[in-house]
Design a protein around this motif. Structure first.
Motif, PDB file in Angstrom:
ATOM      1  N   GLU A  32       0.843  -1.200   0.000  1.00  0.00           N
ATOM      2  CA  GLU A  32       0.000   0.000   0.000  1.00  0.00           C
ATOM      3  C   GLU A  32       0.879   1.253   0.000  1.00  0.00           C
ATOM      4  N   SER A  33       0.322   2.313  -0.539  1.00  0.00           N
ATOM      5  CA  SER A  33       0.975   3.619  -0.500  1.00  0.00           C
ATOM      6  C   SER A  33      -0.084   4.702  -0.604  1.00  0.00           C
ATOM      7  N   GLY A  34       0.326   5.938  -0.313  1.00  0.00           N
ATOM      8  CA  GLY A  34      -0.571   7.064  -0.492  1.00  0.00           C
ATOM      9  C   GLY A  34      -1.150   7.647   0.782  1.00  0.00           C
ATOM     10  N   GLY A  35      -0.873   7.028   1.910  1.00  0.00           N
ATOM     11  CA  GLY A  35      -1.384   7.563   3.156  1.00  0.00           C
ATOM     12  C   GLY A  35      -0.683   8.861   3.529  1.00  0.00           C
ATOM     13  N   GLY A  36      -1.202   9.516   4.557  1.00  0.00           N
ATOM     14  CA  GLY A  36      -0.582  10.745   5.008  1.00  0.00           C
ATOM     15  C   GLY A  36      -1.442  11.486   6.001  1.00  0.00           C
ATOM     16  N   LEU A  37      -1.017  12.710   6.299  1.00  0.00           N
ATOM     17  CA  LEU A  37      -1.729  13.597   7.226  1.00  0.00           C
ATOM     18  C   LEU A  37      -2.439  14.663   6.415  1.00  0.00           C
ATOM     19  N   VAL A  38      -3.759  14.731   6.577  1.00  0.00           N
ATOM     20  CA  VAL A  38      -4.560  15.716   5.855  1.00  0.00           C
ATOM     21  C   VAL A  38      -5.543  16.367   6.817  1.00  0.00           C
ATOM     22  N   GLN A  39      -6.188  17.406   6.334  1.00  0.00           N
ATOM     23  CA  GLN A  39      -7.207  18.083   7.121  1.00  0.00           C
ATOM     24  C   GLN A  39      -8.595  17.563   6.741  1.00  0.00           C
ATOM     25  N   ALA A  40      -9.518  17.729   7.650  1.00  0.00           N
ATOM     26  CA  ALA A  40     -10.902  17.338   7.372  1.00  0.00           C
ATOM     27  C   ALA A  40     -11.390  18.015   6.094  1.00  0.00           C
ATOM     28  N   GLY A  41     -12.050  17.233   5.247  1.00  0.00           N
ATOM     29  CA  GLY A  41     -12.544  17.748   3.982  1.00  0.00           C
ATOM     30  C   GLY A  41     -11.616  17.500   2.810  1.00  0.00           C
ATOM     31  N   ASP A  42     -10.379  17.144   3.098  1.00  0.00           N
ATOM     32  CA  ASP A  42      -9.398  16.878   2.042  1.00  0.00           C
ATOM     33  C   ASP A  42      -9.637  15.511   1.417  1.00  0.00           C
ATOM     34  N   SER A  43      -8.843  15.222   0.401  1.00  0.00           N
ATOM     35  CA  SER A  43      -8.904  13.941  -0.295  1.00  0.00           C
ATOM     36  C   SER A  43      -7.553  13.251  -0.268  1.00  0.00           C
ATOM     37  N   LEU A  44      -7.586  11.937  -0.361  1.00  0.00           N
ATOM     38  CA  LEU A  44      -6.387  11.123  -0.505  1.00  0.00           C
ATOM     39  C   LEU A  44      -6.714   9.968  -1.437  1.00  0.00           C
ATOM     40  N   ARG A  45      -5.688   9.478  -2.115  1.00  0.00           N
ATOM     41  CA  ARG A  45      -5.849   8.303  -2.960  1.00  0.00           C
ATOM     42  C   ARG A  45      -4.831   7.258  -2.536  1.00  0.00           C
ATOM     43  N   LEU A  46      -5.338   6.153  -2.042  1.00  0.00           N
ATOM     44  CA  LEU A  46      -4.473   5.051  -1.653  1.00  0.00           C
ATOM     45  C   LEU A  46      -4.293   4.105  -2.837  1.00  0.00           C
ATOM     46  N   SER A  47      -3.109   3.537  -2.930  1.00  0.00           N
ATOM     47  CA  SER A  47      -2.810   2.554  -3.966  1.00  0.00           C
ATOM     48  C   SER A  47      -2.341   1.263  -3.321  1.00  0.00           C
ATOM     49  N   CYS A  48      -2.622   0.162  -3.995  1.00  0.00           N
ATOM     50  CA  CYS A  48      -2.147  -1.138  -3.550  1.00  0.00           C
ATOM     51  C   CYS A  48      -1.626  -1.877  -4.776  1.00  0.00           C
ATOM     52  N   ALA A  49      -0.325  -2.105  -4.781  1.00  0.00           N
ATOM     53  CA  ALA A  49       0.306  -2.824  -5.878  1.00  0.00           C
ATOM     54  C   ALA A  49       0.471  -4.284  -5.484  1.00  0.00           C
ATOM     55  N   ALA A  50      -0.041  -5.170  -6.327  1.00  0.00           N
ATOM     56  CA  ALA A  50      -0.021  -6.595  -6.039  1.00  0.00           C
ATOM     57  C   ALA A  50       0.973  -7.320  -6.933  1.00  0.00           C
ATOM     58  N   SER A  51       1.582  -8.351  -6.392  1.00  0.00           N
ATOM     59  CA  SER A  51       2.485  -9.189  -7.169  1.00  0.00           C
ATOM     60  C   SER A  51       2.421 -10.615  -6.633  1.00  0.00           C
ATOM     61  N   GLY A  52       2.829 -11.563  -7.475  1.00  0.00           N
ATOM     62  CA  GLY A  52       2.853 -12.952  -7.059  1.00  0.00           C
ATOM     63  C   GLY A  52       1.505 -13.646  -7.086  1.00  0.00           C
ATOM     64  N   LEU A  53       0.545 -13.070  -7.769  1.00  0.00           N
ATOM     65  CA  LEU A  53      -0.790 -13.674  -7.856  1.00  0.00           C
ATOM     66  C   LEU A  53      -1.404 -13.334  -9.206  1.00  0.00           C
ATOM     67  N   THR A  54      -2.409 -14.128  -9.580  1.00  0.00           N
ATOM     68  CA  THR A  54      -3.173 -13.819 -10.793  1.00  0.00           C
ATOM     69  C   THR A  54      -4.216 -12.789 -10.398  1.00  0.00           C
ATOM     70  N   PHE A  55      -3.840 -11.547 -10.489  1.00  0.00           N
ATOM     71  CA  PHE A  55      -4.613 -10.452  -9.904  1.00  0.00           C
ATOM     72  C   PHE A  55      -6.058 -10.447 -10.363  1.00  0.00           C
ATOM     73  N   SER A  56      -6.289 -10.745 -11.621  1.00  0.00           N
ATOM     74  CA  SER A  56      -7.647 -10.667 -12.171  1.00  0.00           C
ATOM     75  C   SER A  56      -8.581 -11.713 -11.578  1.00  0.00           C
ATOM     76  N   ARG A  57      -8.056 -12.691 -10.852  1.00  0.00           N
ATOM     77  CA  ARG A  57      -8.871 -13.739 -10.247  1.00  0.00           C
ATOM     78  C   ARG A  57      -9.080 -13.509  -8.747  1.00  0.00           C
ATOM     79  N   TYR A  58      -8.777 -12.319  -8.283  1.00  0.00           N
ATOM     80  CA  TYR A  58      -8.904 -11.995  -6.868  1.00  0.00           C
ATOM     81  C   TYR A  58      -9.858 -10.834  -6.654  1.00  0.00           C
ATOM     82  N   THR A  59     -10.768 -11.007  -5.694  1.00  0.00           N
ATOM     83  CA  THR A  59     -11.505  -9.869  -5.168  1.00  0.00           C
ATOM     84  C   THR A  59     -10.546  -9.081  -4.288  1.00  0.00           C
ATOM     85  N   MET A  60     -10.541  -7.781  -4.481  1.00  0.00           N
ATOM     86  CA  MET A  60      -9.649  -6.916  -3.704  1.00  0.00           C
ATOM     87  C   MET A  60     -10.471  -6.036  -2.771  1.00  0.00           C
TER      88      MET A  60
END
Length: 120
Positions: free
Chosen positions: A6-34
Motif C-alpha cells: 500500500e501507499s498514499g497515506g498521510g496527514l490531511v485536514q478534514a474535507g481533504d482527499s487522498l488516494r491510496l494505492s495497492c500494488a499486487a504481485s505474485g498472484l493472478t490479480f484478475s482472479r482476486y476480489t480486492m
C-alpha cells in the motif's frame, strides 16, 4: 509469494482527499476480489470497500458510502481507494487485502498497511 504494497497515506485536514494505492504481485490479480480494510487505534479492523474479480462489482461500508471509491486495473495489478471529504473518524491504518475467486470473503493476503490521519 503474494505481496500487497500500500501507499498514499498521510496527514490531511478534514474535507481533504487522498488516494491510496495497492500494488499486487505474485498472484493472478484478475482472479482476486480486492478490498480495503482499516483499523483505528483501540478498535477492531473493519471493512471499508471491495471490488469483485469479475464484473468489477463494488461494495462499501455505510460509513464511507458516497465519499470513497474503490477501483482496479487488472493490467497494472493495482487497486485504488479514492477518499474524498475525509473526516477525523477516517483516521486509521488502511490495509489492502485479496481473496481468491473460489474463496469469496476469505482474505488470505494482506498488505502492511498505510497510515491515514485526518485532523479537524
Amino acid at each position: 509469494q503474494v505481496q500487497l504494497v500500500e501507499s498514499g497515506g498521510g496527514l490531511v485536514q478534514a474535507g481533504d482527499s487522498l488516494r491510496l494505492s495497492c500494488a499486487a504481485s505474485g498472484l493472478t490479480f484478475s482472479r482476486y476480489t480486492m478490498a480495503w480494510f482499516r483499523q483505528a487505534p483501540g478498535k477492531d479492523r473493519e471493512f471499508v470497500a471491495r471490488i469483485s474479480w469479475i464484473g468489477g462489482r463494488t461494495n462499501y461500508a455505510d460509513s464511507v458510502k458516497g465519499r470513497f471509491t474503490i477501483s482496479r486495473n487488472n493490467a497494472a495489478n493495482t487497486v485504488w481507494l479514492q477518499m474524498n471529504s475525509l473526516k477525523p473518524d477516517d483516521t486509521a491504518v488502511y490495509y489492502c487485502a485479496a481473496a481468491q475467486d473460489y474463496l469469496p470473503g476469505v482474505y488470505s493476503n494482506w498488505g502492511q498497511g498505510t497510515q491515514v490521519t485526518v485532523s479537524s
